[in-house]
Every structure is written in structure tokens, then in C-alpha cells.
Design an enzyme around this catalytic site. Structure first.
Site, PDB file in Angstrom:
ATOM      1  N   GLN A  77       0.764  -1.099  -0.049  1.00 31.76           N
ATOM      2  CA  GLN A  77      -0.113  -0.090  -0.046  1.00 31.76           C
ATOM      3  C   GLN A  77       0.802   1.425  -0.206  1.00 31.76           C
ATOM      4  O   GLN A  77       0.650   2.062  -0.952  1.00 31.76           O
ATOM      5  CB  GLN A  77      -0.882   0.153   1.267  1.00 31.76           C
ATOM      6  CG  GLN A  77      -2.085   1.150   1.310  1.00 31.76           C
ATOM      7  CD  GLN A  77      -2.425   1.534   2.407  1.00 31.76           C
ATOM      8  OE1 GLN A  77      -2.069   0.910   3.960  1.00 31.76           O
ATOM      9  NE2 GLN A  77      -3.284   2.430   2.527  1.00 31.76           N
ATOM     10  N   ASP A 114       9.775  -6.584  -5.024  1.00 32.58           N
ATOM     11  CA  ASP A 114       8.739  -7.183  -4.177  1.00 32.58           C
ATOM     12  C   ASP A 114       9.057  -8.755  -4.351  1.00 32.58           C
ATOM     13  O   ASP A 114       9.730  -9.166  -5.247  1.00 32.58           O
ATOM     14  CB  ASP A 114       7.644  -6.783  -4.404  1.00 32.58           C
ATOM     15  CG  ASP A 114       6.580  -6.547  -3.265  1.00 32.58           C
ATOM     16  OD1 ASP A 114       5.978  -5.557  -3.163  1.00 32.58           O
ATOM     17  OD2 ASP A 114       6.284  -7.872  -2.798  1.00 32.58           O
ATOM     18  N   ILE A 115       8.018  -9.150  -3.587  1.00 29.48           N
ATOM     19  CA  ILE A 115       8.333 -10.806  -3.458  1.00 29.48           C
ATOM     20  C   ILE A 115       7.559 -11.491  -4.773  1.00 29.48           C
ATOM     21  O   ILE A 115       7.977 -12.793  -5.246  1.00 29.48           O
ATOM     22  CB  ILE A 115       7.467 -11.392  -2.374  1.00 29.48           C
ATOM     23  CG1 ILE A 115       7.788 -12.905  -2.269  1.00 29.48           C
ATOM     24  CG2 ILE A 115       5.971 -11.008  -2.282  1.00 29.48           C
ATOM     25  CD1 ILE A 115       8.884 -13.004  -1.608  1.00 29.48           C
ATOM     26  N   ASP A 132      13.228 -11.390  -2.399  1.00 34.49           N
ATOM     27  CA  ASP A 132      12.650 -11.943  -0.968  1.00 34.49           C
ATOM     28  C   ASP A 132      13.270 -11.184  -0.049  1.00 34.49           C
ATOM     29  O   ASP A 132      14.600 -11.106   0.453  1.00 34.49           O
ATOM     30  CB  ASP A 132      12.845 -13.384  -0.668  1.00 34.49           C
ATOM     31  CG  ASP A 132      12.072 -13.938   0.468  1.00 34.49           C
ATOM     32  OD1 ASP A 132      11.638 -15.115   0.346  1.00 34.49           O
ATOM     33  OD2 ASP A 132      11.768 -12.859   1.220  1.00 34.49           O
ATOM     34  N   TYR A 139       2.377  -8.121  15.294  1.00 34.71           N
ATOM     35  CA  TYR A 139       2.733  -7.212  14.408  1.00 34.71           C
ATOM     36  C   TYR A 139       3.421  -5.955  15.378  1.00 34.71           C
ATOM     37  O   TYR A 139       4.446  -5.519  15.203  1.00 34.71           O
ATOM     38  CB  TYR A 139       1.720  -6.484  13.648  1.00 34.71           C
ATOM     39  CG  TYR A 139       1.809  -5.200  12.840  1.00 34.71           C
ATOM     40  CD1 TYR A 139       1.679  -4.153  13.147  1.00 34.71           C
ATOM     41  CD2 TYR A 139       2.680  -5.349  11.798  1.00 34.71           C
ATOM     42  CE1 TYR A 139       1.579  -3.023  12.516  1.00 34.71           C
ATOM     43  CE2 TYR A 139       2.945  -4.448  10.938  1.00 34.71           C
ATOM     44  CZ  TYR A 139       2.297  -2.962  11.153  1.00 34.71           C
ATOM     45  OH  TYR A 139       2.508  -2.081  10.568  1.00 34.71           O
ATOM     46  N   ILE A 141      -3.236   4.287   7.171  1.00 32.81           N
ATOM     47  CA  ILE A 141      -3.029   5.088   6.386  1.00 32.81           C
ATOM     48  C   ILE A 141      -4.096   4.958   5.132  1.00 32.81           C
ATOM     49  O   ILE A 141      -4.649   3.677   4.700  1.00 32.81           O
ATOM     50  CB  ILE A 141      -1.702   4.710   5.409  1.00 32.81           C
ATOM     51  CG1 ILE A 141      -0.670   5.269   6.265  1.00 32.81           C
ATOM     52  CG2 ILE A 141      -1.469   5.738   3.972  1.00 32.81           C
ATOM     53  CD1 ILE A 141       0.945   5.227   6.142  1.00 32.81           C
TER      54      ILE A 141
HETATM   55  C1  VAH Z   1      -2.396  -2.123  10.219  1.00 28.92           C
HETATM   56  N1  VAH Z   1      -2.274  -0.558   8.462  1.00 28.92           N
HETATM   57  O1  VAH Z   1      -3.731  -2.063  10.494  1.00 28.92           O
HETATM   58  C2  VAH Z   1      -1.709  -0.943   9.652  1.00 28.92           C
HETATM   59  C3  VAH Z   1      -1.045  -0.016  10.279  1.00 28.92           C
HETATM   60  C4  VAH Z   1      -1.681   1.449  12.571  1.00 28.92           C
HETATM   61  C5  VAH Z   1      -2.010   0.592  11.254  1.00 28.92           C
HETATM   62  O2  VAH Z   1      -0.072  -0.676  11.202  1.00 28.92           O
HETATM   63  O3  VAH Z   1      -1.715  -3.130  10.762  1.00 28.92           O
END
Ligand code: VAH
Length: 316
Positions: A10, A32-33, A50, A140, A170
């Protein structure tokens, strides 16, 4: 010369276009991959790479005489909960590869994206400060907080010039997000124009920090071009533009698309969103490298609807 790893994502998609405009297509290598139909692949030099393969990254850097690397490849929050091992491997090892190549003076400057996902349930929810409690509860968020710690460590101990921004959600129309929790704020526009209705996977009062892609890309280049001595934060900078709930966004959409209707069906992503801040304090970025956002929610809504109507061919 500039290398983008994860150029078809994105942010990568729009970052690649702006970098090619800024430095000249011949000076930007997008990777990109896998190949895609997007202009990223057809509009200049593109290679399959990769981000987990350190030797492949080194070979690409040496082949193209790369100096600056934008490492945009990652598994985002929702997808990472479904595949923790892959998310940790990709998000963490790709960064360590690039940091070590910079430590060995093979790369001059690095941009690496962090996220508001580094904050957790017990971080202050409103106007979350640059420095505060950070106990992320998602795979994450854990990978991004660890990454921030490594960025600061490599800068302090080996002088690596790495710069980072904690992106909020975003919103963009040129390339879709994949696997995120804030993705509802992009999907809602596509559904509003195509079907006139949307089922939202977050509850109506879930407030999250959000930003238009143009602001995020400008922030990225401004930080990368700032004097090194002004880049005092070498973990990652808070930046902010706006915050809104699905309900507030819906009301703004209905001003332009009166027939639009929404329903709410929260899923596992609700817990992720509940652990994140509602709004971010970006005073430090303002002071260090003169950051300021330019696009509020109303402007995002009109930009998204105007452009997606052209792209999707509107039935309204
Ligand atoms: C997500 N768009 O939703 C990403 C971002 C703060 C959100 O890290 O995981």
C-alpha cells in the site's frame, strides 16, 4: 541510488512513484516478492526480491549501486495474528539484514516503517506521547517495537543512519492495504461507491489515528532528507493527522453519498484496535524536522470519493 523493498504494498506503491518522480526513474529500483500488473513493475526498474534473503538483498544493492534503502515489506497486524511465525521472520529478519548491511557500510541510509501498533492497552490512549509505556499485544506490534529497539541500537553502536516513522492507519486509493486493522477506512470507500453499503469489522465508536497517503509519503521523504543532526529520535517518530470513528467517517461519506448505509459486525480485529491509541501527539516530529499534516478527515473523504469514482466508475 534508491532501493525499495516491498514496493508493491500500500505505501510502497505510492512511495515508489514519488521516489521515481523525485530522483529519476533510472535511480530507483523497485522490488517485491512477486511481479504485479501495477505501474510499480512497468514504470521503471523492477526485480523480484525476498526481503528475508540477505544475500539477495546484498546482490541487488551491489548490482545497482544502491545507497538508500526503503524497507517497506511487512506482514500487517491482522494477517500477523493469523501467521505469527512468518510475520516475525519477515518483519524482524528483513530489518536485521538491512541493518547489518548498513553496519558493513554497504548501505548509506535506511528508512524503516514502524506503527502506532507499538503502543498497547496501558499506553495513554489520547495524544499518546513520543515516549511512554509500550506493551504491544499483537505479533505485528511486538515486531515493530523490537525493530525500533534494533534501529536505535545500530545507530548508537555502529552509527547506522536509519530513520523511522510510526505510521497511523493510512488511507489511499491507488493501492489497497492488505491484512491491516485500519483497512476498514479504505474498504468503506470502495463499498460505498460500488454497492452503497458496507459491513464494518470494527464497532462504530472505535477511534483510531488516520492519515492520507500523500501526507505519509511526504513525511517519509522529509524525514529522509532532514539533516542527520536534526533526527534526534532513532527509534521511530510519532506523526499524526486526524483521528475518527467508523461512525464519524460514515457521516462524512453520507454528505457526498447520501444513500450510503453501514452495518457493524466486529471481528477479531476489534481487540487489536482496542489496544491501540485513539490519537497521537507528534510534537517531537514537528520540532525536530518541521513535520505537519495537511489533510483532515473531510479532505480525505472528498479525495477518496472523487478519485475512486473515476477509478471504479460510479453508479451514483
Ligand atoms: C495495520 N495499517 O492496520 C496497519 C497499521 C496502524 C495501522 O499498522 O496493521
Amino acid at each position: 541510488k534508491v532501493l525499495i523493498i516491498g514496493a508493491c504494498g500500500q505505501i510502497g506503491t505510492e512511495l515508489t512513484a514519488v521516489l521515481r518522480d523525485t530522483y529519476g526513474t533510472a535511480n530507483v529500483v523497485a522490488t517485491d516478492i512477486r511481479k504485479s500488473e501495477s505501474n510499480v513493475c512497468s514504470g521503471g526498474t523492477f526485480e523480484v526480491l525476498d526481503a528475508r534473503d540477505k544475500e539477495a538483498i546484498r546482490a541487488c544493492i551491489e548490482k545497482h549501486e544502491i545507497t538508500d534503502v526503503y524497507l517497506m515489506a511487512a506482514i500487517l497486524s491482522a494477517a500477523a495474528e493469523k501467521n505469527p511465525e512468518l510475520a516475525w521472520d519477515l518483519n524482524m529478519n528483513s530489518l536485521l539484514h538491512v541493518l547489518n548491511l548498513a553496519k558493513d557500510k554497504i548501505i548509506k541510509k535506511i528508512f524503516w516503517p514502524s506503527s502506532i501498533a507499538v503502543f498497547g492497552q496501558n499506553s495513554p490512549k489520547k495524544n499518546t506521547p513520543q515516549y511512554t509505556i509500550m506493551e504491544p499485544s499483537t505479533v505485528y506490534g511486538i515486531s515493530k517495537l523490537s525493530g525500533e529497539r534494533w534501529c536505535e541500537y545500530y545507530h548508537k553502536n555502529f552509527g547506522v543512519d536509519i530513520r523511522s516513522i510510526r505510521y497511523p492507519g493510512i488511507i489511499s486509493w491507488k493501492a489497497n492495504p492488505g491484512g491491516g486493522t485500519t483497512d476498514y477506512a479504505v474498504e468503506i470507500f470502495h463499498e460505498a461507491i460500488k454497492n452503497g453499503r458496507y459491513t464494518c469489522f470494527l464497532s462504530e465508536d472505535t477511534s483510531l489515528p488516520m492519515m492520507y497517503m500523500d501526507d505519509a509519503v511526504r513525511a517519509t521523504l522529509d524525514l529522509m532528507n532532514a539533516e542527520a543532526s536534526n533526527v534526534k529520535v532513532r527509534s521511530s517518530y510519532n506523526i499524526a493527522a486526524t483521528s475518527f470513528t467508523p461512525k464519524e467517517l460514515t457521516i462524512a461519506i453520507q454528505e457526498l453519498l447520501p444513500d450510503f448505509t453501514i452495518s457493524y459486525k466486529p471481528d477479531f480485529r476489534q481487540q487489536i484496535a482496542d489496544s491501540w491509541p485513539e490519537s497521537i501527539d507528534d510534537t517531537v516530529a514537528k520540532n525536530d524536522w518541521d513535520w505537519s499534516s495537511r489533510t483532515d478527515m473531510k479532505a480525505i473523504v472528498s479525495e477518496m470519493i472523487m478519485n475512486l469514482k473515476k477509478v471504479l466508475g460510479s453508479r451514483f
